[in-house]
Scaffold this active site. Sequence first.
Site: not given
Length: 370
Positions: A19, A21, A106-108, A111-112, A156, A206
């Site tokens: 948190h 970036d 949804g794993s953090g 994936s997105s 990410d 977020y």
Amino acid sequence: MNYDYKVSAAGRVNIIGEHVDYCGGKVFPAALSLTNTVYVKANGTDKINLSWTTTDFKVSLDINDLEKYADLKYGNYQAGCALVWKNAGHKLLGCDMLQDCKVPFGSGLSSSAAIEVSTLAALAVIAGEKIDKKEIALLAQKAEREYAKVNCGIMDQYASANGLKDHAILLDCKNVSHEYVPFELGDCALVIANCNKPHSLVTSKYNERRSETEEALKLLQTVLKVDCLADVTPRQFEEYKSILPGKVKDRAEHVVYECDRVSKSVEAMKSGDIKRLGKLLCESHASLRDKYEVTGKELDVLAESAQNFDGCLGSRMTGAGFGGCTISIVKKDKVDEFKRVVGEKYAAEIGYDCSFYEAEIADGIITEKL
Ligand code: GLA
């Protein structure tokens, strides 16, 4: 179906720098061998025909009307990427795309970002363009912000595009540039564990944290000449923190000290001081729990069970939080025992199992002509 290219991009872990970036800080992620792979072939039409290896669902996107797909459960990310690609002035070709996502949703583990970056790289490849990893990361971030409505930072997407095998990425989010640092943990391994908490409200929480840090910056700029919160030193923060209201002060305190921990962690990894690195990971988790309030019971139980295991040098949540994964530094010869002991403790306290992933530190975008 035959495809012309195979293009993949990586999921990521963040070793430290959580948190920060979107506050102009430095972060220290690494790309994983868990990837999203796109098989692609231009089809000479105005349609992007999407299919998946994980579902029978199929959708055909009209490349002249890409705004209308934001609410799709599957295909929204690809539509957002195609739209930003086109709006940035690139050639957008109709194509057939098969998507194969091995990054758990949804794993953090982003994936997105892996989906966005691989989709953009695939669009570049079929258009005959050279892949510019930085531009692709920035466009992927734009798609996430403007299309998926998550006001995310650049970490990410940048890690997903620029990952390098066996290296962590020290990414300066203020000027979007990076340095690779050999990912060396001596006689230890990095263990990734998913707390498997059902996802809820991550986006709104977020975005709320992000605005709290913006409020902190505005207030601190009345007394300090700084461009971003990450530029505030711990000393300056201590001197001026009294002008910040309650929670806003806590959020800023996390950001300022987390940035400090990133520099110390990079030093520790470079000098092989894994014990110190582990301690910094634990401090990061405590700050994310107490000051930034993005952990929750599941991540706390998982990180604390890991921290209490003899043979674990440090553990923390990774990614946005509110669920998702922890990373732990564990003596290689104790990894199996670690998984058993931590897994049992977690299940006993939370009532369902956590999962462990096997992953290497890997390259970001990989393209292959088929
Ligand atoms: C998510 C966002 C990133 C970053 C992390 C927290 O993964 O996409 O930009 O802000 O949360 O460090």
